[in-house]
Design an enzyme around this catalytic site. Sequence first.
Site, short mmCIF file in Angstrom:
data_model
loop_
_atom_site.label_atom_id
_atom_site.label_comp_id
_atom_site.label_asym_id
_atom_site.label_seq_id
_atom_site.Cartn_x
_atom_site.Cartn_y
_atom_site.Cartn_z
N HIS A 74 -7.52 -25.08 16.73
CA HIS A 74 -7.82 -25.48 18.12
C HIS A 74 -7.14 -24.52 19.09
O HIS A 74 -6.24 -23.77 18.73
CB HIS A 74 -7.35 -26.91 18.38
CG HIS A 74 -5.85 -27.06 18.30
ND1 HIS A 74 -5.17 -27.08 17.11
CD2 HIS A 74 -4.91 -27.18 19.27
CE1 HIS A 74 -3.87 -27.21 17.34
NE2 HIS A 74 -3.68 -27.26 18.65
N ASP A 86 -5.18 -25.07 22.78
CA ASP A 86 -4.60 -26.26 23.40
C ASP A 86 -5.40 -26.76 24.60
O ASP A 86 -5.70 -26.00 25.54
CB ASP A 86 -3.15 -25.99 23.84
CG ASP A 86 -2.17 -25.98 22.66
OD1 ASP A 86 -2.50 -26.58 21.61
OD2 ASP A 86 -1.09 -25.37 22.78
N HIS A 136 -4.96 -21.85 17.16
CA HIS A 136 -3.85 -22.03 16.23
C HIS A 136 -4.05 -23.26 15.36
O HIS A 136 -4.94 -24.08 15.60
CB HIS A 136 -2.51 -22.05 16.96
CG HIS A 136 -2.41 -23.08 18.03
ND1 HIS A 136 -2.98 -22.90 19.28
CD2 HIS A 136 -1.82 -24.29 18.06
CE1 HIS A 136 -2.74 -23.97 20.03
NE2 HIS A 136 -2.04 -24.84 19.31
N ARG A 155 6.95 -28.17 22.90
CA ARG A 155 5.91 -27.35 23.52
C ARG A 155 5.97 -27.47 25.04
O ARG A 155 6.04 -28.58 25.57
CB ARG A 155 4.53 -27.81 23.03
CG ARG A 155 3.39 -26.99 23.63
CD ARG A 155 2.05 -27.42 23.05
NE ARG A 155 1.32 -28.25 23.99
CZ ARG A 155 0.16 -28.86 23.71
NH1 ARG A 155 -0.37 -28.74 22.50
NH2 ARG A 155 -0.46 -29.58 24.61
FE LIG Z 1 -1.77 -26.93 19.62
#
Ligand SMILES: [Fe+2]
Length: 296
Positions: free
Chosen positions: A95, A97, A250, A265
């Site tokens: 995917h 983000d 990723h 994150r």
């Molecule tokens: Fe991600």
Amino acid sequence: MSLHLRKVTANIGAHVSGVDLARPLDEETRSALREALNVHKALVFDDVHLDDEGQQAFVRHFGDVTTAHPTVAAVDGAPNVLPVDSEQGIANHWHTDVTFVLNPPQASTLRSITVPPYGGETLIASSAAAYRQLPEPLRALADDLWAEHTNDYDYAVPAEEIDEQQAAQRARFTSIKFRTVHPVVRVHPLTGERGLFIGGFAQRIVGLSVGESRRILDLLQSYVTRPENVLRHRWSENQLVLFDNRITQHYAVDNYDRQPRRLHRVTVAGDVPVGVEGKESYSIEGDAAHYTSVAA
Ligand SMILES: [Fe+2]
């Protein structure tokens, strides 16, 4: 400034040394890192000694910080930090983000908090390399396509296979439903480089049936995930990875026997994607104003 870059693979990734992320960056260093990100797509920093506040301060050098996520809870007391924790779900699917919103984050940072003794790598793929490798007829096809991205996507594990906690996580993830149409080929606003902008939240090609869409998306996706286009990052303590979310995908490898694994994150607010004809993405459903500002 003694910033040094060491390439990891031909198509993606560089290790960065000679810069202390805990201190404010001067303009020369900041622009050198932005240039490195444009070229290498994913930058790995070692010996990073940051807390949540420090990670956010670093991210602010690249733009506004988003809140943690449109629907998922932040780290306690840190509304801009998303816990990426094996206890709260795993992202073993390709995917980019938050592509289901109109302006997905332009860049993401992940900082290691708890590293499993083995496995738990993050794979990061260059969708620019994938685009370059498409045969000319496929490139021409992709240039014209638009895809609908949604957070109400098709999970790899079906609903009847998950437990109550996982079901609650899924319900929370889709508590606001988003649907956005993005160009399948996105033009990077800083470099003009083209990349395939698809990934797991892209569910349907505009004008095609779900079945036809799946076959075309799978075909294009097979170029993104070629081993030659992928950085396989094995985490150590005190590392930070910065990647360009406009031109990568990723995947978190599920190969650590569900031992504790935690990353924090923080993402940089992004711009509205633009296709090869200069047309912008458009929203069908869901307003993400509470989550992100729009970068110019
Ligand atoms: Fe991600």
